[in-house]
Design a protein around this motif. Structure first.
Motif, PDB file in Angstrom:
ATOM      1  N   ALA A 199      63.904  44.649 -35.968  1.00  0.00           N
ATOM      2  CA  ALA A 199      64.552  43.865 -34.909  1.00  0.00           C
ATOM      3  C   ALA A 199      66.063  43.838 -35.114  1.00  0.00           C
ATOM      4  N   LYS A 200      66.486  43.740 -36.357  1.00  0.00           N
ATOM      5  CA  LYS A 200      67.923  43.735 -36.638  1.00  0.00           C
ATOM      6  C   LYS A 200      68.552  45.072 -36.246  1.00  0.00           C
ATOM      7  N   ARG A 201      67.851  46.158 -36.527  1.00  0.00           N
ATOM      8  CA  ARG A 201      68.371  47.470 -36.109  1.00  0.00           C
ATOM      9  C   ARG A 201      68.434  47.560 -34.586  1.00  0.00           C
ATOM     10  N   GLY A 202      67.407  47.018 -33.922  1.00  0.00           N
ATOM     11  CA  GLY A 202      67.400  47.019 -32.467  1.00  0.00           C
ATOM     12  C   GLY A 202      68.587  46.247 -31.902  1.00  0.00           C
ATOM     13  N   LEU A 203      68.892  45.096 -32.481  1.00  0.00           N
ATOM     14  CA  LEU A 203      70.046  44.313 -32.044  1.00  0.00           C
ATOM     15  C   LEU A 203      71.346  45.060 -32.293  1.00  0.00           C
ATOM     16  N   ASN A 204      71.430  45.727 -33.444  1.00  0.00           N
ATOM     17  CA  ASN A 204      72.635  46.505 -33.735  1.00  0.00           C
ATOM     18  C   ASN A 204      72.842  47.597 -32.693  1.00  0.00           C
ATOM     19  N   ARG A 205      71.765  48.232 -32.286  1.00  0.00           N
ATOM     20  CA  ARG A 205      71.877  49.282 -31.264  1.00  0.00           C
ATOM     21  C   ARG A 205      72.382  48.698 -29.948  1.00  0.00           C
ATOM     22  N   ILE A 206      71.840  47.565 -29.541  1.00  0.00           N
ATOM     23  CA  ILE A 206      72.240  46.942 -28.282  1.00  0.00           C
ATOM     24  C   ILE A 206      73.718  46.561 -28.307  1.00  0.00           C
ATOM     25  N   HIS A 207      74.185  46.084 -29.449  1.00  0.00           N
ATOM     26  CA  HIS A 207      75.560  45.594 -29.556  1.00  0.00           C
ATOM     27  C   HIS A 207      76.541  46.653 -30.047  1.00  0.00           C
ATOM     28  N   GLY A 208      76.076  47.897 -30.184  1.00  0.00           N
ATOM     29  CA  GLY A 208      76.994  48.964 -30.548  1.00  0.00           C
ATOM     30  C   GLY A 208      77.490  48.919 -31.982  1.00  0.00           C
ATOM     31  N   ARG A 209      76.724  48.292 -32.856  1.00  0.00           N
ATOM     32  CA  ARG A 209      77.101  48.220 -34.269  1.00  0.00           C
ATOM     33  C   ARG A 209      76.428  49.337 -35.042  1.00  0.00           C
ATOM     34  N   PRO A 210      76.897  49.644 -36.260  1.00  0.00           N
ATOM     35  CA  PRO A 210      76.156  50.571 -37.115  1.00  0.00           C
ATOM     36  C   PRO A 210      74.715  50.089 -37.254  1.00  0.00           C
ATOM     37  N   VAL A 211      73.768  51.015 -37.183  1.00  0.00           N
ATOM     38  CA  VAL A 211      72.355  50.641 -37.101  1.00  0.00           C
ATOM     39  C   VAL A 211      71.910  49.751 -38.256  1.00  0.00           C
ATOM     40  N   ASP A 212      72.391  50.008 -39.448  1.00  0.00           N
ATOM     41  CA  ASP A 212      71.939  49.250 -40.619  1.00  0.00           C
ATOM     42  C   ASP A 212      72.891  48.120 -41.013  1.00  0.00           C
ATOM     43  N   LYS A 213      73.772  47.722 -40.125  1.00  0.00           N
ATOM     44  CA  LYS A 213      74.693  46.620 -40.429  1.00  0.00           C
ATOM     45  C   LYS A 213      73.904  45.334 -40.623  1.00  0.00           C
TER      46      LYS A 213
END
Length: 266
Positions: A199-213
């Motif tokens: 879920a955290k990776r999914g949120l990172n993708r939506i918000h344009g952050r590095p995937v594993d941030k």
């Protein structure tokens, strides 16, 4: 965000088409045709349906549902659940009998996620040992559960101290409890979920952050709350209203979808 809700809508449309008995393919999306993704609503997944119809409903408002849920989810395999049910081990736990009736089975636990147990034990021994740690503390455990029925988060935190339970397994149990007397009146059903790694990776993708941030859980939970609010505008008419669990759950599957779409691996 548009990709996220498109995935959610298409995945549930597949479920409805299969439910109506329509023939494959149920979608024009090549990724959804080729790979397996869990349902948007966990209650629709095969293992959960079996657990609900064969165990959860029959136990009703009995306190037995608390431990029965833990026992079943630690194995999370329908074939194992049937044997446990036949020997009344979900309501009359006996680790020695459990080992005896399951030891010759070709498979004891699910392959859907990692079941962590003590080093040096086979998986069956390990799960039995883990259940024993809660069963041996049964009175105290049930008292704590009864005092926390107003909050899914508090119920989740009660489970965490027990050996090898961990945030993921505790969340699986609490998600089932949400549909019993234990959690059905919790006040945070629409405001809290435990954000797992997917879920955290999914949120990172939506918000344009590095995937594993890595961000603090409070931030992830706030972002999931926003998605839940926005879902009212984005859901197709055939998709029922969501809860926070559904957002968290779908974010994990969306991460898998994007991994394939972007050529990052299976």
């Amino acid at each position: 965000m548009e990709n996220f809700f498109n995935f959610l809508n298409k995945r549930h449309a597949i479920y409805l088409k299969r439910l109506r008995g329509e023939e494959y393919p149920w979608t024009e999306d090549p990724i959804l045709q080729k790979y397996k993704f869990t349902n948007v609503f966990r209650e629709n997944d095969t293992t959960t349906v079996w657990f609900r119809e064969n165990i959860r409903k029959s136990l009703g408002d009995s306190t037995d549902v608390a431990l029965a849920t833990i026992i079943f989810r630690w194995f999370n395999l329908i074939e194992t659940g049937k044997i446990l049910l036949d020997h009344e081990l979900l309501t009359k736990w006996d680790s020695d009998l459990c080992y005896e009736v399951l030891q010759d089975q070709p498979k004891w636990v699910t392959g859907a996620y990692i079941i962590k147990t003590p080093t040096g034990m086979n998986k069956l021994e390990g799960v039995c040992w883990c259940v024993d740690q809660i069963f041996n503390d049964k009175d105290n455990f049930l008292d704590n559960v009864e005092n926390a029925t107003h909050s899914l988060k508090n119920l989740w935190e009660i489970l965490l101290p027990y050996p090898y339970m961990g945030p993921f397994m505790a969340y699986e149990v609490v998600t089932d409890w949400r549909h019993t007397y234990i959690g059905e009146d919790a006040t945070d059903i629409m405001t809290w979920a435990n954000p797992g790694p997917g879920a955290k990776r999914g949120l990172n993708r939506i918000h344009g952050r590095p995937v594993d941030k890595h961000l603090k859980n409070d931030i992830n939970i706030s972002e999931m709350q926003v998605l839940l609010e926005l879902s009212q505008e984005w859901l197709h008419p055939q998709v029922p209203s969501l809860e926070m669990r559904d957002i968290e759950h779908t974010l994990c599957e969306f991460d898998k979808y994007e991994r394939v779409r972007k050529g990052e691996g299976r």
